[in-house]
Design a protein around this motif. Structure first.
Motif, PDB file in Angstrom:
ATOM      1  N   GLY A 137      -0.391   6.910  -2.174  1.00 35.95           N
ATOM      2  CA  GLY A 137       0.650   7.087  -1.157  1.00 35.95           C
ATOM      3  C   GLY A 137       0.139   6.802   0.240  1.00 35.95           C
ATOM      4  N   GLN A 138      -1.080   7.217   0.530  1.00 37.46           N
ATOM      5  CA  GLN A 138      -1.648   6.992   1.860  1.00 37.46           C
ATOM      6  C   GLN A 138      -1.888   5.524   2.146  1.00 37.46           C
ATOM      7  N   LYS A 139      -1.994   4.709   1.102  1.00 38.97           N
ATOM      8  CA  LYS A 139      -2.219   3.273   1.276  1.00 38.97           C
ATOM      9  C   LYS A 139      -0.921   2.518   1.572  1.00 38.97           C
ATOM     10  N   CYS A 140       0.200   3.165   1.387  1.00 37.83           N
ATOM     11  CA  CYS A 140       1.496   2.522   1.635  1.00 37.83           C
ATOM     12  C   CYS A 140       1.815   2.526   3.125  1.00 37.83           C
ATOM     13  N   ASP A 141       2.377   1.414   3.589  1.00 37.42           N
ATOM     14  CA  ASP A 141       2.860   1.339   4.962  1.00 37.42           C
ATOM     15  C   ASP A 141       4.006   0.347   5.020  1.00 37.42           C
ATOM     16  N   ASP A 142       4.368  -0.106   6.198  1.00 35.50           N
ATOM     17  CA  ASP A 142       5.537  -0.970   6.356  1.00 35.50           C
ATOM     18  C   ASP A 142       5.369  -2.333   5.694  1.00 35.50           C
ATOM     19  N   VAL A 143       4.125  -2.757   5.428  1.00 33.29           N
ATOM     20  CA  VAL A 143       3.903  -4.083   4.849  1.00 33.29           C
ATOM     21  C   VAL A 143       3.122  -4.036   3.535  1.00 33.29           C
ATOM     22  N   ARG A 144       2.858  -2.849   3.024  1.00 35.59           N
ATOM     23  CA  ARG A 144       2.070  -2.713   1.793  1.00 35.59           C
ATOM     24  C   ARG A 144       2.625  -1.565   0.970  1.00 35.59           C
ATOM     25  N   GLN A 145       2.964  -1.828  -0.303  1.00 32.55           N
ATOM     26  CA  GLN A 145       3.519  -0.789  -1.161  1.00 32.55           C
ATOM     27  C   GLN A 145       2.608  -0.600  -2.369  1.00 32.55           C
ATOM     28  N   GLU A 146       1.659   0.310  -2.221  1.00 31.71           N
ATOM     29  CA  GLU A 146       0.666   0.524  -3.271  1.00 31.71           C
ATOM     30  C   GLU A 146       1.273   1.134  -4.534  1.00 31.71           C
ATOM     31  N   PHE A 147       2.335   1.919  -4.377  1.00 33.57           N
ATOM     32  CA  PHE A 147       2.965   2.505  -5.562  1.00 33.57           C
ATOM     33  C   PHE A 147       3.660   1.441  -6.402  1.00 33.57           C
ATOM     34  N   ILE A 148       4.288   0.454  -5.758  1.00 36.27           N
ATOM     35  CA  ILE A 148       4.856  -0.660  -6.520  1.00 36.27           C
ATOM     36  C   ILE A 148       3.735  -1.413  -7.228  1.00 36.27           C
ATOM     37  N   LEU A 149       2.616  -1.613  -6.532  1.00 33.06           N
ATOM     38  CA  LEU A 149       1.474  -2.295  -7.139  1.00 33.06           C
ATOM     39  C   LEU A 149       0.977  -1.523  -8.356  1.00 33.06           C
ATOM     40  N   LEU A 150       0.916  -0.208  -8.252  1.00 32.38           N
ATOM     41  CA  LEU A 150       0.493   0.624  -9.381  1.00 32.38           C
ATOM     42  C   LEU A 150       1.478   0.480 -10.542  1.00 32.38           C
ATOM     43  N   SER A 151       2.749   0.535 -10.230  1.00 32.40           N
ATOM     44  CA  SER A 151       3.776   0.339 -11.256  1.00 32.40           C
ATOM     45  C   SER A 151       3.626  -1.024 -11.922  1.00 32.40           C
ATOM     46  N   ASP A 152       3.309  -2.039 -11.108  1.00 35.82           N
ATOM     47  CA  ASP A 152       3.147  -3.399 -11.624  1.00 35.82           C
ATOM     48  C   ASP A 152       1.999  -3.491 -12.623  1.00 35.82           C
ATOM     49  N   VAL A 153       0.817  -2.983 -12.245  1.00 37.52           N
ATOM     50  CA  VAL A 153      -0.362  -3.184 -13.096  1.00 37.52           C
ATOM     51  C   VAL A 153      -0.328  -2.299 -14.336  1.00 37.52           C
ATOM     52  N   LEU A 154       0.524  -1.282 -14.347  1.00 38.29           N
ATOM     53  CA  LEU A 154       0.707  -0.465 -15.543  1.00 38.29           C
ATOM     54  C   LEU A 154       1.825  -0.993 -16.436  1.00 38.29           C
ATOM     55  N   GLY A 155       2.465  -2.087 -16.001  1.00 40.37           N
ATOM     56  CA  GLY A 155       3.525  -2.686 -16.796  1.00 40.37           C
ATOM     57  C   GLY A 155       4.861  -1.982 -16.689  1.00 40.37           C
ATOM     58  N   VAL A 156       4.959  -0.956 -15.836  1.00 39.20           N
ATOM     59  CA  VAL A 156       6.210  -0.206 -15.724  1.00 39.20           C
ATOM     60  C   VAL A 156       7.291  -1.043 -15.034  1.00 39.20           C
ATOM     61  N   SER A 157       6.897  -1.791 -14.009  1.00 40.20           N
ATOM     62  CA  SER A 157       7.882  -2.627 -13.310  1.00 40.20           C
ATOM     63  C   SER A 157       8.521  -3.615 -14.272  1.00 40.20           C
ATOM     64  N   MET A 158       7.704  -4.273 -15.111  1.00 36.07           N
ATOM     65  CA  MET A 158       8.255  -5.228 -16.066  1.00 36.07           C
ATOM     66  C   MET A 158       9.050  -4.534 -17.163  1.00 36.07           C
ATOM     67  N   LEU A 159       8.683  -3.321 -17.516  1.00 33.91           N
ATOM     68  CA  LEU A 159       9.455  -2.569 -18.504  1.00 33.91           C
ATOM     69  C   LEU A 159      10.865  -2.301 -17.976  1.00 33.91           C
TER      70      LEU A 159
END
Length: 293
Positions: A63-85
């Motif tokens: 969460g602390q890595k997220c800002d106006d131009v970077r969304q680390e939680f989306i990245l986490l969702s992506d690499v765990l395959g949740v976004s594609m699910l």
């Protein structure tokens, strides 16, 4: 030590019951499902207190890595395959529409409005490409004036927000409006494959699991029109490295396109006179409330 399964079950049931008075039925369903599976997971892996603390620290830093131009939680969702699910589950409802795929972590900046035929990457070097297509409904009729939001990395694999000292905000991005026949077209540069950001908690996860961070070359699209379901998709460049091992599991065969070299003087909707590379992607949108069966 013998596990007290009766006590574990009682705790899970108590948490489940705590959502009994949730006014929103769908929220109640989601929370009950989440806590049931979460409790089962923790019990299955016999999570230690130290591991629980490490998980809390990991999520906090995400969460602390997220800002106006970077969304680390989306990245986490992506690499765990949740976004594609999630994308795949929603695609089931729209089998005749263009396949969707992940949003990605870099759609955090508004794309500048551009005219049809304009260059969306005006300060980028590299091979010029012409991208064009038509937005249609599931019956093949053009969708007039659909809004087409596009964004991409440059030929070195960087988005504008990753290089604020080299790329002005909005480079590699464009908000286009299709014409009355649903046609859209723009020029850009052929993007490169690239690594997703690895300087945060998601990078630590990839390193710990011996996974590479690379994505094949692609261009992002969000296509929207009144009365239609908004579509988030890509086109992937045929022959790109990592098509068979995308770090975020987002490649679908239906979205791979050949970027074909054209000689100077070849007709194109953008009026390019010199040599260029051409790619076409036609978009099919799902009409809300429509019945395709």
């Amino acid at each position: 030590m013998t596990r007290d399964t009766q006590r574990l079950d009682a705790l899970a049931q108590e948490v489940h019951a705590s959502f009994e008075d949730t006014p929103n039925a769908r929220l109640q369903e989601i929370l009950r499902g989440l806590t049931r599976h979460l409790h089962d997971f923790v019990a299955e892996v016999d999570l230690s207190f130290e591991e629980w603390e490490a998980a809390i620290d990991f999520l906090t830093r995400t969460g602390q890595k997220c800002d106006d131009v970077r969304q680390e939680f989306i990245l986490l969702s992506d690499v765990l395959g949740v976004s594609m699910l999630v994308e795949t589950l929603n695609d089931i409802e729209t089998p005749d529409a263009t396949d969707s795929t992940v949003l990605g972590p870099f759609h955090m900046v508004d794309s500048p409005v551009r005219e049809l035929g304009e260059n969306i990457s005006p300060v980028s070097d590299g091979q010029l490409c012409v991208v064009h297509g038509t937005v249609r409904d599931e019956q093949g009729q053009p969708v007039a004036h659909a809004v087409v939001d596009v964004w991409q990395a440059d030929t070195h694999g960087f988005y504008d927000v990753q290089q604020p000292d080299k790329q002005p905000q909005g480079n590699g991005r464009g908000l286009l409006t299709a014409d009355e026949d649903g046609k859209f077209y723009f020029t850009s540069v052929v993007p490169a494959y690239y690594p997703i950001p690895t300087d945060g908690p998601v990078g630590e996860l990839l390193h710990a699991t011996n996974r590479h961070p690379y994505r094949p070359a692609h261009i992002h699209f969000i296509v929207a029109a009144p009365g239609f379901r908004e579509l988030t998709t890509h086109i992937f460049i045929g022959g790109s490295d990592y098509l068979d091992s995308d770090a975020v599991f987002a490649v679908k065969d239906s979205l791979v396109r050949e970027f074909v070299a054209r000689e100077g003087g070849t007709a194109n909707p953008c009026g390019v006179t010199g040599a260029f590379v051409e790619a076409q992607i036609d978009i099919t949108l799902h009409k809300e409330g429509g019945d395709n069966h």
